[in-house]
Design an enzyme around this catalytic site. Sequence first.
Site, short mmCIF file in Angstrom:
data_model
loop_
_atom_site.label_atom_id
_atom_site.label_comp_id
_atom_site.label_asym_id
_atom_site.label_seq_id
_atom_site.Cartn_x
_atom_site.Cartn_y
_atom_site.Cartn_z
N LEU A 234 38.23 38.28 42.12
CA LEU A 234 39.79 37.65 41.96
C LEU A 234 39.35 36.35 41.08
O LEU A 234 38.34 35.47 41.28
CB LEU A 234 40.19 37.38 43.30
CG LEU A 234 41.53 36.34 43.36
CD1 LEU A 234 42.57 36.79 42.54
CD2 LEU A 234 41.74 35.89 44.74
N ASP A 235 40.02 36.38 40.00
CA ASP A 235 39.86 34.88 39.14
C ASP A 235 38.74 34.82 38.69
O ASP A 235 38.32 33.63 38.41
CB ASP A 235 40.64 33.89 39.66
CG ASP A 235 41.89 33.85 40.33
OD1 ASP A 235 42.73 34.73 39.58
OD2 ASP A 235 42.49 33.57 41.20
#
Length: 292
Positions: A234-235
């Site tokens: 994530l990210d």
Amino acid sequence: MSTLSPNAKGYILTLSCPNRPGIVAAISQTLYEAGANITEAQQYDDVGSGSFFMRIMFDIVKGKTTEAEVRVLVDAMAGQFGMDYRLNCQSYRPKVVIMVSKFDHCLVDLLYRWRIGELPIDPVGIIANHPEETYKDIDFYGIPFHHLPITKETKVEQEARILSVVDQSGADLVVLARYMQILSNDMAAALSGRCINIHHSFLPGFKGARPYHQAYERGVKLIGATAHYVTRDLDEGPIIEQDVERISHADSPDDLIRKGRDIERRVLARAVRYHIEMRTIMNGNKTIVFVS
């Protein structure tokens, strides 16, 4: 993009391979044999990984070497050096699916840049987890709109429908234009290397929800946005482009959000442009970005 003679056809070649002597000479010789005129060349040696990266623009007079013949020559040369490469015509316009949630400023900006000819893409679908009435003030110019709502229970089914739209439309690139849903690992893997996300934060700081409120609580003096390729983490995907803007103690969270939207629009547009102009090459968890 360079300006082409009407009698020439332009190409872009990007490549990466283990670094060793003779690579540039081999590329130059191959393109010479193809009858090519090199108009722009950029290269980078990554000492840490021992890898070589290059982006070359060239043109060939029409009626001489065909595109198929160019590809045969480049493929043979690439095999000698263990290269990963991409070769496209400069006139190539990728098909793009844009995904969006409630906030539509990035979507509107991309459509505007496409409409005026600034962004050479062919939008083939807009996917939203909100109904079309949410975007009633936006002209989609006939681009197919797909309302694909999502809940925790329907996530697997919804992502399968997204991939179906991507596959059936022949999309080369998926742009998450403030699509505020976390993609599953399987979804991220399926779109690896062809999905760009805009994160409303200057990563790696303030990840997750409400980043501008996080920034406000910390009293930061700079806010920013990050465009990156989507990965399973994530990210954490390879960063393509970032930008920042100075703020002060007098700015409220709403001020940060307002200023942040401006940054998000321009950062995402630049990242999409870099990708479609083949200025980005993956380098592990980083990207090489050849900006002229």
